[in-house]
Design a protein around this motif. Structure first.
Motif, PDB file in Angstrom:
ATOM      1  N   SER A  69       7.261   0.289  -8.832  1.00  0.00           N
ATOM      2  CA  SER A  69       6.410   0.546  -7.659  1.00  0.00           C
ATOM      3  C   SER A  69       7.242   0.739  -6.405  1.00  0.00           C
ATOM      4  N   SER A  98       7.155   4.135  -4.431  1.00  0.00           N
ATOM      5  CA  SER A  98       6.514   4.180  -3.121  1.00  0.00           C
ATOM      6  C   SER A  98       7.511   4.567  -2.036  1.00  0.00           C
ATOM      7  N   SER A 148       7.676   8.289  -2.251  1.00  0.00           N
ATOM      8  CA  SER A 148       6.454   8.861  -1.681  1.00  0.00           C
ATOM      9  C   SER A 148       6.475   8.775  -0.169  1.00  0.00           C
ATOM     10  N   THR A 202      -0.063   2.318  -5.272  1.00  0.00           N
ATOM     11  CA  THR A 202       0.937   1.680  -4.427  1.00  0.00           C
ATOM     12  C   THR A 202       0.727   2.038  -2.961  1.00  0.00           C
ATOM     13  N   ILE A 260       3.415   2.163   0.201  1.00  0.00           N
ATOM     14  CA  ILE A 260       3.806   3.427   0.827  1.00  0.00           C
ATOM     15  C   ILE A 260       3.633   3.335   2.330  1.00  0.00           C
TER      16      ILE A 260
END
Lengths: 414, 276, 313
Positions: C89, C93, C96, C173, C177
């Motif tokens: 994660s 994230s 992202s 997530t 993020i």
């Protein structure tokens, strides 16, 4: 003048007292449509009452029930499954109802086995509002296709039938038709244990018997079927079918030939596939023991009064209503639950419920058993289910698994 | 900025769109299911666009539970929580990051430690306290705690405050500004993105909190939406399409809110740009 | 400047100010947290069953747990989740967030889309994922077979259940993020501009500017992620409930998703063994406490509180 004034005041006060009905708080675990049915029964009760007014609250999570009862702010009356009676009663949070039942001579009409599920250590801690039993649903068309004109009656026949009824996709090899009641899992090992002549506790109630002939036969049956057809393949099929009944439920769409399930399946079939040509029969009995026919598990939904209830008489009045002939009848008709009273089994309105006849006949036969009621019964059941899963998935041999279980569950009854 | 970047831009968009599709798909799935009939929702072949669109699912979902009342309750509880956390958390975080005092590390440690205890074991004692205070059945147990701060948000904000250069604060101190003035006039404006983050998280967590309202609200008419969602599920049967329609109605207000909130968020960056 | 800092430390005035600023939390803690936490420690040494007054039984609960197969099973499952769930994660994230931090048209739309999954109620999104994972009807297996990959029993094969949950976690997530995004926005642009003048490439900028600048946030994302995964509950509770039907005490296929918090919940609310559940909570507290402590201690070597701006001046 003074006298008149006095009388007037007195009348007003009495009126106030009597018009102010006592509140009875009723929390229930039912959700969705079941909740609507319960609210209607509450409304009927309130309309019939001058002394009490029941206030219903949907509490779809048992944590709240527990937290509230523990801090003395819980409901006056509530519902649960009979599987919690032993645990709750042993911790002193349930009020025994025997005295009230005796005082009002109430309770003769309840189905004996159902009432027994509410007992712990000889006392009655709740009353059943409905009973749950499972029967063998079978798809007549699929059976006919395989050349059978009747259901399998014994365990031996069940496996024969099942292997013949199961069909795989010729291209992918995935199961197309499941011939065994291997879905949904939760319903059937306990039921099969009872139906095949086993029990989870000795008659004297002093020793747990996870290793009993019924369970042995049941697990062997399931394992043999799974091994032959392919465990992965069955997992694929059953996990696709999900947890709740849906419109693409394999039995409803005609992809499952045999199914162990409760009375509610009837109404769902009627809703989603009214053309399905199916029948309802007893669970198989062990080969050569016809006297055991009609066996299986009986459990119940129970109404009880917490010992912290602030209005026990009001709670009792409501229980008498909802578990009484009128309340129980409307509950049974509205959601298809089997009523827990002998008299209602014969009620013409209830007999009109689809598939009810088969369920009622089996109950009257009296071969049904209940899961033993004792404080650690939930733990007992989940320990068994965990081990059963390993056995039927071939991760553990039957003997090893049951031996482990016997050891593990030794101290649960203490 | 120049031509060289246009090719780069293209890959940027491609990646963004690809990931967006993955993120978007389950949500579209939810919307699509909410517009299907039960039979189609469970049919073997999947179509993103329903063969016949069932708007009536929304009407049914809306009629099945007192949607407006639940929405109102949820909004009230959520707003109070957001306000509470926004007032209190940055203050506490400031005290834990920008003031050199004896309790700085200790308090921070305890805050972190409280997060390590699973709620399941403290739930009943906490319930008993509220019950003793006779406040079970009111919204106080699910709103008042916001005014004492939440460990998660305090920690996040503390970490953000730590990245603000001390030199700025010290300059202000030399000019004779009080601690509270420094906090409210310098630190808070610098941390708008972080504050927006806390506001959004509080909003979301309160909006979808299930156990809190369930435990403390004892009357159906004061319930929140997340409890209401349970009313589409019965023991043996779930009204999937209605549940999905309700979930969509539950979600869409937050989507819109987030869309606008994060614009503020972008403005926040511009202000932080002034740092030096 | 640094000397001045030292002198100011712990002055009476500062202590008072610190206390004032943190007082809301301290009051809340004293009133609502201290007692429940202490009492749960006490319960862990009793046979408390929630309804009857507890009896002191010493270390019996702890001894019971150390011989309980399911305790170890749940701990292993949870450690798996803590390592893979948190790790994947975080990586995902961060990537992202960096994508969303780029100057592109429609930034707000992309941000909203990335955040969408975190908004959907957990009940709905988890049930939706059980559909996506459905071996026969689910879209995931359809995609797998489209690419000629084998179709899998995601949520019923004990070897696949945890990876499936990790994948499900990556999808939501959004909160991570957002935090990373806020952290990235706090990185002074001047730093990048200076590095660009020095001829640094994108990867070097990431390694030498972005990572150090967001490292304080990174540390806490890791800690919060670990805590969250150590207490992983809701999704597993829903999935086991949806597949387990009437059995409220299910741990998924062969207990493969019996997580620590789920087993704790079962002990507390199904078996009504609050004493045992409290002991579990305190064991978890100690484990998580040690890990967090070690993370913070070792973080000095990689977390940079240098306040980029100051250093560069």
């Amino acid at each position: 003048m003074k006298k008149i004034f006095f009388i007037a005041v007195f009348t007003i006060i009495t009126c106030l007292i009597f018009s102010e009905r006592q509140i009875v708080n009723f929390w229930y675990l039912w959700t969705g449509n079941d909740a609507v049915i319960v609210e209607n029964i509450i409304k009927d009760f309130n309309e019939s009452q001058t002394t009490y007014e029941v206030k219903g609250l949907q509490v779809p999570d048992v944590q709240k029930q527990i937290a509230a009862i523990a801090s003395n702010s819980g409901p006056d009356v509530t519902d649960n499954f009979n599987t919690n009676i032993g645990s709750y009663a042993s911790k002193g949070i349930l009020m025994p109802l025997d005295q009230l039942m005796k005082r009002d001579s109430y309770g003769d009409d309840f189905i004996k086995e159902a009432l027994n599920t509410c007992k712990y250590n000889g006392k009655t801690y709740g009353l059943p509002i409905g009973i749950t039993t499972m029967m063998l649903y079978y798809n007549k068309d699929l059976l006919k296709e395989a050349g059978y004109d009747r259901v399998p009656l014994t365990d031996k026949e069940l496996i024969e039938y099942s292997l013949k009824l199961t069909k795989k996709d010729s291209e992918t090899g995935y199961i197309k038709t499941l011939g065994f009641p291997d879905f949904p899992f939760v319903y059937y090992p306990v039921n099969l244990t009872f139906a095949l002549g086993g029990d989870f506790i000795t008659k004297d109630g002093k020793t747990l018997t996870p290793d009993n002939p019924g369970t042995r036969k049941a697990l062997e049956l399931i394992y043999n079927f799974r091994k032959t057809v392919g465990i992965d393949n069955i997992q694929r099929f059953t996990s696709s079918a999900g947890g709740y009944v849906t419109p693409n439920d394999p039995f409803i769409v005609g992809d499952q030939a045999l199914r162990i399930d409760g009375p509610w399946l009837n109404s769902l079939i009627k809703e989603y596939n009214p053309d399905l040509n199916f029948g309802i029969a007893e669970l198989p009995y062990p080969e050569g023991h016809k006297e055991l026919a009609g066996g299986g598990e009986l459990s119940s939904s129970v109404m009880f009064i917490p010992s912290t209830s602030k209005n026990k008489e009001g709670a009792w009045a409501f229980i008498k209503y909802i578990c009484g002939k009128v309340g129980m009848k409307s509950f049974a008709i509205a959601n298809g639950t089997t009523p827990a009273r002998y008299s209602l089994l014969k009620d013409p309105d209830i007999q009109k419920i689809d598939g009810f006849k088969e369920f009622a006949e089996r109950i009257e036969k009296g071969n049904l058993k209940s899961f033993p009621s004792f404080p650690n019964q939930q733990e007992y059941l989940s320990q068994m289910e965990q081990e059963w899963e390993l056995i039927i998935n071939g991760k553990e041999s039957l003997d090893d698994g049951l031996e482990k279980l016997t050891k593990k569950t030794l101290k649960l009854l203490k | 900025m120049n031509k060289r970047t246009s090719g780069k831009n293209f890959t940027k968009y491609l990646i963004l769109i690809l990931i967006s599709m993955i993120f978007l798909f389950p949500f579209l799935f939810l919307i699509s299911t909410s517009l299907k009939s039960m039979d189609e929702a469970f049919s073997n072949s999947f179509h993103l666009i329903p063969q016949t669109i069932h708007w009536d699912n929304y009407i049914k979902a809306f009629q099945k539970i007192p949607f407006l009342t639940y929405t109102k309750n949820t909004v009230v509880i959520t707003l109070i929580n957001v306000i509470g956390q926004l007032i209190v958390c940055p203050m506490i975080a400031y005290g834990l990051s920008k003031i050199e005092w004896i309790g700085k590390k200790i308090i921070f440690g305890i805050i972190l430690a409280t997060m390590l205890i699973p709620y399941q074991v403290t739930m009943i004692p906490v319930y008993m306290i509220w019950n003793k205070l006779n406040l079970v059945g009111t919204i106080i147990p699910i709103t008042l705690p916001a005014f004492f701060g939440n460990a998660f948000y305090i920690i996040i904000l503390t970490q953000f405050f730590k990245t603000i250069p001390n030199s700025i604060l010290e300059a202000a101190k030399i000019d004779g500004a009080s601690e509270f003035r420094i906090y409210s006039k310098i630190v808070l404006p610098l941390c708008k993105p972080a504050l927006a983050t806390v506001a959004i998280f509080t909003f979301l967590n309160t909006w979808s909190d299930f156990l809190g309202p369930l435990l403390y609200l004892t009357e159906q008419k004061s319930w929140t939406l997340s409890i209401g969602l349970q009313q589409y599920m019965s023991a043996h049967y779930v009204e999937w399409t209605l549940l999905m329609a309700a979930s969509a109605m539950f979600t869409i207000p937050i989507v819109i809110l987030f869309f606008f909130a994060q614009k503020k968020f972008v403005e926040g960056i511009v202000t932080t740009g002034l740092k030096d | 400047m640094h000397l001045k800092h030292k002198k100011m430390k712990y002055s009476y005035k500062n202590n008072l100010k610190g206390l004032l600023f943190t007082s809301p939390w301290i009051i809340g803690f004293l009133v609502f947290s201290l007692y429940p936490i202490c009492i749960s420690l006490y319960y862990s040494f009793t046979n408390f069953n929630i309804f009857m007054s507890p009896e002191f039984i010493g270390f019996d609960n702890y001894a019971d747990l150390f011989t309980d197969d399911l305790f170890y099973k749940s701990l292993t499952n949870t450690v798996y989740m803590a390592i893979f769930g948190t790790g994947i994660s975080i990586i995902f994230s961060l990537i992202s967030a960096m994508l969303l931090n780029m100057k592109v048209k429609g930034q707000s739309i992309f941000r909203t889309i990335f955040f969408l999954p975190s908004i959907v109620p957990v009940v709905a999104s988890t049930l939706m994922w059980t559909w996506i994972y459905n071996p026969q009807y689910g879209i995931l297996n359809k995609i797998m077979s489209f690419f000629g990959l084998p179709e899998l029993n995601w949520l019923s094969n004990p070897a696949l259940t945890k990876p499936s949950l990790v994948l499900m976690g990556v999808w939501s997530t959004g909160t991570m993020i957002i935090i990373f995004l806020a952290a990235l926005q706090n990185v002074p642009i001047q730093l990048y501009e200076a590095a660009e003048l020095d001829g640094a490439g994108a990867f070097q900028k990431f390694l030498h500017i972005t990572l150090p600048s967001i490292s304080p946030i990174m540390l806490y994302q890791i800690i919060l992620g670990l805590i969250g995964n150590f207490q992983y509950f809701t999704q597993a509770y829903i999935i086991t409930g949806a597949n387990g039907g009437l059995n409220v005490a299910s741990g998924g296929p062969e207990n493969s998703i019996l997580f620590y918090a789920l087993y704790l919940f079962q002990n507390a609310f199904v078996y009504l063994k609050m004493g045992k559940a409290s002991a579990m909570a305190w064991i978890l507290f100690i484990i998580a406490g040690i890990i967090t402590y070690l993370l913070i201690k070792t973080s000095k070597t990689w977390v940079d509180y240098g306040q980029g701006g100051d250093k560069n001046e």
